[in-house]
Design an enzyme around this catalytic site. Structure first.
Site, PDB file in Angstrom:
ATOM      1  N   ARG A  71       0.817  -1.214   0.000  1.00  0.00           N
ATOM      2  CA  ARG A  71       0.000   0.000   0.000  1.00  0.00           C
ATOM      3  C   ARG A  71       0.860   1.279   0.000  1.00  0.00           C
ATOM      4  NH1 ARG A  71      -1.786   4.117   0.177  1.00  0.00           N
ATOM      5  NH2 ARG A  71      -3.810   4.947   0.805  1.00  0.00           N
ATOM      6  N   LYS A  72       2.123   1.129   0.322  1.00  0.00           N
ATOM      7  CA  LYS A  72       3.042   2.290   0.411  1.00  0.00           C
ATOM      8  C   LYS A  72       2.379   3.469   1.132  1.00  0.00           C
ATOM      9  CE  LYS A  72       5.729   1.234  -3.756  1.00  0.00           C
ATOM     10  NZ  LYS A  72       4.855   0.207  -4.386  1.00  0.00           N
TER      11      LYS A  72
END
Ligand code: 6AU
Length: 262
Positions: A93-94
């Site tokens: 998901r960073k």
């Protein structure tokens, strides 16, 4: 034979976090330092890929927010496949927002990431609040989750410089209860305690039309000191993903054992 974890500084046995320990144990048991990026849009296609390549990998990485038909059942099915085939689940998901926001992003919404992922990643750009927020979300989930900081990127012209990477290294060292290492293009911490997973890997160096840059497993592990390779299109885009996964597993493992016997 002496286990790789004992012989080498690559992913040293000292890695203290329970998720790092599981990851290294799976790597050694399956002789695989391969993480597959299952960047497919259909949940059934991801599950099919999982069944094909599950025995060959140590981590399956997904982008839940790119799956058209993601539901809670997708998460349960992935979890069951991961447990059955003995690999970890990584949600890419960073996270890159203030602490308060990432708590909600990690634990809520449609994806409820910390309820099923073993590994998550984050950019260091917001400062330590992003790590503190993710710690809060992980603790509330009651599950062991490991964080990888994105300290370098594979894409052409990315804005990360060496000073930023150094500061990510410092952030990780201050958060050893949560952070098990980095998404990076080279080894950053020579104690070997902070692991490096490297994306932008194919069997031949090159790139794509949108700035992705590829290096070979031998290069990223043997020359740059990565622990794990992350491979997406090189595997799921192949005519025979299972055969491709076997080739990457062999190349990754050969590079690791080669590097650690030097
Ligand atoms: O092998 P590919 O190019 O098909 O896929 C690479 C995968 C993709 C990217 O979102 C991801 O790796 N990635 C990352 C990660 C894992 O954080 C960072 C980066 O710098 N480059 C990169 O490609 O799922």
């Amino acid at each position: 034979p002496v286990p790789v974890t004992v012989r080498c500084r690559w992913g040293a046995a000292a890695a203290a976090h329970p998720v790092a320990q599981r990851l290294l144990a799976i790597r050694d048991a399956k002789r695989s330092n391969l993480c597959v990026a299952a960047d497919l849009c259909d949940a059934a296609d991801i599950m099919r890929l999982c069944e094909q390549i599950g025995p060959l990998i140590c981590v399956l990485k997904v982008h839940a927010d790119t799956v058209d038909n993601w539901t809670a059942e997708t998460a349960s099915a992935l979890r069951a496949a991961a447990d059955r085939h003995n690999f970890l689940l990584f949600e890419d998901r960073k996270f890159a927002d203030i602490g308060h926001t990432v708590v909600c992003q990690a634990s809520g919404g449609v994806h409820r990431i910390v309820a099923w992922a073993d590994l998550i990643n984050a950019h260091g750009i917001p400062g330590r609040g992003v790590v503190d927020g993710l710690r809060q979300a992980c603790q509330a989930s009651g599950r062991a989750v490991g964080l990888l900081l994105v300290a370098q990127m594979s894409s052409k012209g990315n804005l990360i410089d060496s000073a930023y990477t150094e500061r990510c290294l410092a952030m990780a060292r201050e958060a050893r209860d949560l952070c098990i290492g980095f998404i990076a293009q080279e080894r950053l911490d020579d104690t070997g305690e902070l692991l490096v997973m490297t994306p932008g890997v194919q069997l031949a160096a090159g790139g794509d039309a949108l700035g992705q840059q590829y290096n070979t497993p031998a290069d990223v592990i043997g020359c740059r000191g990565a622990d794990f390779i992350i491979v997406g299109r090189g595997i799921y885009g192949a005519t025979d993903p299972c055969q491709a996964a076997r080739a990457y597993q062999a190349a990754g493992w050969a590079a690791l054992t080669d590097a650690s016997s030097r």
